[in-house]
Design an enzyme around this catalytic site. Structure first.
Site, PDB file in Angstrom:
ATOM      1  N   GLU A 187     -23.905 138.454   2.905  1.00  0.00           N
ATOM      2  CA  GLU A 187     -22.590 138.920   2.456  1.00  0.00           C
ATOM      3  C   GLU A 187     -22.140 138.215   1.174  1.00  0.00           C
ATOM      4  O   GLU A 187     -21.154 137.496   1.177  1.00  0.00           O
ATOM      5  CB  GLU A 187     -21.556 138.645   3.556  1.00  0.00           C
ATOM      6  CG  GLU A 187     -21.886 139.265   4.890  1.00  0.00           C
ATOM      7  CD  GLU A 187     -20.975 138.813   6.030  1.00  0.00           C
ATOM      8  OE1 GLU A 187     -20.821 139.578   6.989  1.00  0.00           O
ATOM      9  OE2 GLU A 187     -20.414 137.683   5.951  1.00  0.00           O
ATOM     10  N   PRO A 188     -22.865 138.420   0.090  1.00  0.00           N
ATOM     11  CA  PRO A 188     -22.436 137.746  -1.139  1.00  0.00           C
ATOM     12  C   PRO A 188     -21.209 138.401  -1.756  1.00  0.00           C
ATOM     13  O   PRO A 188     -21.095 139.632  -1.752  1.00  0.00           O
ATOM     14  CB  PRO A 188     -23.651 137.913  -2.069  1.00  0.00           C
ATOM     15  CG  PRO A 188     -24.323 139.162  -1.592  1.00  0.00           C
ATOM     16  CD  PRO A 188     -24.050 139.270  -0.109  1.00  0.00           C
ATOM     17  N   ARG A 222      -6.468 131.233  -8.868  1.00  0.00           N
ATOM     18  CA  ARG A 222      -7.405 130.193  -8.416  1.00  0.00           C
ATOM     19  C   ARG A 222      -7.034 128.778  -8.862  1.00  0.00           C
ATOM     20  O   ARG A 222      -7.127 127.853  -8.047  1.00  0.00           O
ATOM     21  CB  ARG A 222      -8.847 130.539  -8.823  1.00  0.00           C
ATOM     22  CG  ARG A 222      -9.364 131.820  -8.149  1.00  0.00           C
ATOM     23  CD  ARG A 222     -10.848 132.049  -8.399  1.00  0.00           C
ATOM     24  NE  ARG A 222     -11.658 131.140  -7.622  1.00  0.00           N
ATOM     25  CZ  ARG A 222     -12.257 130.057  -8.063  1.00  0.00           C
ATOM     26  NH1 ARG A 222     -12.202 129.756  -9.318  1.00  0.00           N
ATOM     27  NH2 ARG A 222     -12.919 129.264  -7.284  1.00  0.00           N
ATOM     28  N   TYR A 269     -12.330 136.869  -7.195  1.00  0.00           N
ATOM     29  CA  TYR A 269     -11.083 136.258  -6.744  1.00  0.00           C
ATOM     30  C   TYR A 269     -10.112 136.061  -7.911  1.00  0.00           C
ATOM     31  O   TYR A 269      -9.361 135.091  -7.963  1.00  0.00           O
ATOM     32  CB  TYR A 269     -11.359 134.936  -5.998  1.00  0.00           C
ATOM     33  CG  TYR A 269     -12.342 135.130  -4.867  1.00  0.00           C
ATOM     34  CD1 TYR A 269     -11.979 135.883  -3.746  1.00  0.00           C
ATOM     35  CD2 TYR A 269     -13.630 134.619  -4.922  1.00  0.00           C
ATOM     36  CE1 TYR A 269     -12.885 136.112  -2.717  1.00  0.00           C
ATOM     37  CE2 TYR A 269     -14.549 134.845  -3.890  1.00  0.00           C
ATOM     38  CZ  TYR A 269     -14.160 135.590  -2.792  1.00  0.00           C
ATOM     39  OH  TYR A 269     -15.049 135.820  -1.769  1.00  0.00           O
ATOM     40  N   ARG A 318     -18.558 136.313  -4.400  1.00  0.00           N
ATOM     41  CA  ARG A 318     -18.400 135.631  -5.686  1.00  0.00           C
ATOM     42  C   ARG A 318     -19.635 135.741  -6.592  1.00  0.00           C
ATOM     43  O   ARG A 318     -19.533 136.031  -7.783  1.00  0.00           O
ATOM     44  CB  ARG A 318     -18.116 134.151  -5.412  1.00  0.00           C
ATOM     45  CG  ARG A 318     -17.916 133.310  -6.663  1.00  0.00           C
ATOM     46  CD  ARG A 318     -17.967 131.811  -6.319  1.00  0.00           C
ATOM     47  NE  ARG A 318     -17.184 131.483  -5.155  1.00  0.00           N
ATOM     48  CZ  ARG A 318     -15.891 131.133  -5.164  1.00  0.00           C
ATOM     49  NH1 ARG A 318     -15.267 131.023  -6.310  1.00  0.00           N
ATOM     50  NH2 ARG A 318     -15.261 130.878  -4.048  1.00  0.00           N
ATOM     51  N   TYR A 325      -6.576 126.684  -5.512  1.00  0.00           N
ATOM     52  CA  TYR A 325      -7.718 125.835  -5.109  1.00  0.00           C
ATOM     53  C   TYR A 325      -7.967 124.686  -6.081  1.00  0.00           C
ATOM     54  O   TYR A 325      -9.040 124.102  -6.043  1.00  0.00           O
ATOM     55  CB  TYR A 325      -9.021 126.637  -5.083  1.00  0.00           C
ATOM     56  CG  TYR A 325      -9.014 127.923  -4.324  1.00  0.00           C
ATOM     57  CD1 TYR A 325      -8.798 127.953  -2.950  1.00  0.00           C
ATOM     58  CD2 TYR A 325      -9.291 129.125  -4.978  1.00  0.00           C
ATOM     59  CE1 TYR A 325      -8.849 129.157  -2.268  1.00  0.00           C
ATOM     60  CE2 TYR A 325      -9.342 130.316  -4.290  1.00  0.00           C
ATOM     61  CZ  TYR A 325      -9.117 130.326  -2.929  1.00  0.00           C
ATOM     62  OH  TYR A 325      -9.182 131.509  -2.264  1.00  0.00           O
ATOM     63  N   CYS A 361       7.754 130.919 -13.292  1.00  0.00           N
ATOM     64  CA  CYS A 361       8.666 129.813 -13.001  1.00  0.00           C
ATOM     65  C   CYS A 361       8.151 128.934 -11.866  1.00  0.00           C
ATOM     66  O   CYS A 361       8.756 128.891 -10.781  1.00  0.00           O
ATOM     67  CB  CYS A 361      10.044 130.352 -12.659  1.00  0.00           C
ATOM     68  SG  CYS A 361      10.575 131.559 -13.851  1.00  0.00           S
ATOM     69  N   GLU A 362       7.020 128.318 -12.067  1.00  0.00           N
ATOM     70  CA  GLU A 362       6.433 127.391 -11.096  1.00  0.00           C
ATOM     71  C   GLU A 362       5.673 126.332 -11.878  1.00  0.00           C
ATOM     72  O   GLU A 362       4.974 126.657 -12.845  1.00  0.00           O
ATOM     73  CB  GLU A 362       5.410 128.102 -10.186  1.00  0.00           C
ATOM     74  CG  GLU A 362       5.957 129.178  -9.295  1.00  0.00           C
ATOM     75  CD  GLU A 362       6.765 128.652  -8.112  1.00  0.00           C
ATOM     76  OE1 GLU A 362       6.675 127.447  -7.792  1.00  0.00           O
ATOM     77  OE2 GLU A 362       7.500 129.467  -7.531  1.00  0.00           O
TER      78      GLU A 362
HETATM   79  C1  LIG Z   1     -15.362 135.764   1.775  1.00  0.00           C
HETATM   80  C2  LIG Z   1     -16.501 136.013   2.678  1.00  0.00           C
HETATM   81  C3  LIG Z   1     -17.779 136.231   2.156  1.00  0.00           C
HETATM   82  C4  LIG Z   1     -18.093 136.101   0.695  1.00  0.00           C
HETATM   83  O1  LIG Z   1     -17.992 134.802   0.231  1.00  0.00           O
HETATM   84  P1  LIG Z   1     -18.404 134.434  -1.274  1.00  0.00           P
HETATM   85  O2  LIG Z   1     -18.179 133.002  -1.383  1.00  0.00           O
HETATM   86  O3  LIG Z   1     -17.500 135.221  -2.163  1.00  0.00           O
HETATM   87  O4  LIG Z   1     -19.821 134.838  -1.452  1.00  0.00           O
HETATM   88  C5  LIG Z   1     -18.785 136.537   3.035  1.00  0.00           C
HETATM   89  N1  LIG Z   1     -18.573 136.618   4.374  1.00  0.00           N
HETATM   90  C6  LIG Z   1     -17.356 136.400   4.900  1.00  0.00           C
HETATM   91  C7  LIG Z   1     -17.180 136.480   6.363  1.00  0.00           C
HETATM   92  C8  LIG Z   1     -16.290 136.082   4.073  1.00  0.00           C
HETATM   93  O5  LIG Z   1     -15.086 135.855   4.604  1.00  0.00           O
END
Ligand SMILES: *Cc1c(COP(=O)(O)O)cnc(C)c1O
Length: 425
Positions: free
Chosen positions: A289-290, A328, A387, A292, A332, A358-359
């Site tokens: 699940e890539p 970001r 993001y 970023r 973070y 205004c922060e």
């Molecule tokens: C956000 C998320 C991702 C992707 O993460 P990246 O750091 O953007 O690759 C994959 N799986 C799950 C469950 C997530 O919440």
């Protein structure tokens, strides 16, 4: 980031001068490189193709859910990881196959579960026993079977920012080791549930491969135990989180070198490659699940200097680009390289580059060394394809920026700048 580069001291996005695009579309402006997105996807996907294993490469669409970017990756064959009913809607609308959509999240509502069941998506990644029971009930009511994978919390330190670790004991995600066997047993006996897999996503912006090796080993050991109970696990999902470089993206004698505590960034394919051998010995289908890593370095955010102000202690570069456009840094403490779109030999000065909101936390960069910037100068915040827009907001009733996609010698407006009239609908 070779699709964004300097030539004759001018910043380019593929074949276009960034300044020209900014003149045409205004600022703040997100600019994405189509060819960089494709390159990233192929780099991650190729080791999986080569492995001959059965796999689904699910793009985590929360990273950037612009419709054109969604379509682009769907056409490449990607599946989608969605984290809400809204994301599921977008994935379905923009070309993702139902049998390649996986739904994750600790807080799925009954309505979202029902929606996903009616759409017959590939998988729910579930994060608590209570949730599994609710899915079972709703599936029973609808007369369908829900395919689920159990998200485990392997308690592995992904060595990243505390806000983006997800696989440690103190995080809300996944199911703890101490409960995991009971959850598998109970889930397996529930009606209308097909327990197909096991999932772990240990965090984001992980630059080393070791946490993945540890996580996959943990999953392998767990599968062995679970299968002893007579449960047949068919899918192993090791999430996303592959880290990207944020510093020294563009180098030039007019750009200061940035101090970077990370000495080595694993090339994109390496995260997958490092665990493939282990994974093939498990003989399961894979899901990754890539998010970023597919889009971050394919995007920049272009802004303009409004004012410069010498405070008693520091100098501020006040810009038209704020935390509502790019959250970001404030959320973070994220670091993004900021470069002028036109380089000049002015020497460097140390400044805070801030937005108009205004922060006090509304900054793009603090204590940053950069060439002398003046009113009207433009700059680009690099590595903002992930993001960036997806976390943007209307705070201060500011309008969300426009988004442009460049593809060689073509460019397209892929989302219009918001209009004031849209603020009250
Ligand atoms: C956000 C998320 C991702 C992707 O993460 P990246 O750091 O953007 O690759 C994959 N799986 C799950 C469950 C997530 O919440």
């Amino acid at each position: 980031m070779n699709h964004f580069y300097f030539k004759d001291n001018q910043l380019y996005a593929e074949n276009f001068l960034v300044d020209e695009l900014a003149k045409e579309y205004g600022t703040p402006l997100y600019i994405y490189s189509k060819n960089q997105i494709l390159k990233n996807y192929r780099e991650i996907n190729q080791p999986l193709v080569n492995s001959k294993l059965d796999f689904i490469n699910c793009y985590a669409i929360k990273a950037n859910s612009n419709p054109e970017i969604l379509k682009l990756l769907a056409e490449e064959g990607a599946g989608a990881e969605v984290a809400s009913g809204g994301e599921l809607y977008l994935a379905l609308k923009f070309g993702y196959l139902r049998n390649k959509i996986t739904f994750t999240g600790v807080g799925k509502t009954d309505e979202e579960i029902e929606y996903a069941l009616r759409e017959n998506i590939f998988n729910f990644t579930v994060e608590s026993l209570q949730e599994i029971k609710v899915i079972s009930e709703i599936a029973h009511k609808l007369g369908v079977i829900a395919r689920i994978s159990i998200r485990v919390n392997p308690d592995i330190d992904a060595k990243t920012h505390p806000y983006i670790t997800t696989g440690m004991k103190e995080n809300k995600f996944g199911i703890d080791s101490k409960d995991i066997m009971d959850v598998f047993k109970t889930a397996n006996e529930l009606p209308n549930i097909d327990l197909i897999g096991i999932h772990s996503h240990i965090g984001s912006q992980i630059t080393e491969v070791n946490p993945y090796i540890e996580a996959v080993k943990y999953l392998g050991d767990l599968i062995e135990k679970v299968e002893k109970l007579g449960i047949n696990i068919r899918y192993i999902n090791f999430g996303g989180g592959f880290g990207v470089q944020y510093k020294n993206i563009l180098t030039h004698r007019y750009i200061p070198t940035e101090e970077d505590e990370t000495t080595r960034y694993s090339p994109l394919g390496e995260h997958v490659e490092s665990v493939l051998k282990m994974l093939s010995s498990y003989n399961k289908k894979l899901v990754i699940e890539p998010g970023r890593s597919l889009v971050a370095n394919a995007g920049i955010l272009v802004g303009k200097v409004l004012y410069t102000k010498q405070g008693e202690l520091k100098k501020f570069i006040i810009t038209d680009t704020g935390m509502n456009d790019l959250m970001r840094p404030c959320l973070y403490q994220a670091y993004h390289q900021v470069v002028p779109t036109a380089l000049k030999d002015t020497g460097f000065e140390t400044v805070d580059i801030v937005g108009p909101v205004c922060e006090t936390s509304d900054f793009l960069a603090t204590k940053r060394s950069i060439q002398v910037m003046n009113r009207g100068d433009r700059f680009a915040v690099l590595t903002t394809g992930a993001y960036g827009y997806s976390l943007s907001s209307n705070y201060n009733a500011r309008l969300r920026p426009a988004e442009v996609l460049v593809d060689g010698d073509k460019h397209y407006l892929i989302r219009e700048r918001e209009k004031v009239e849209e603020l009250h609908i």
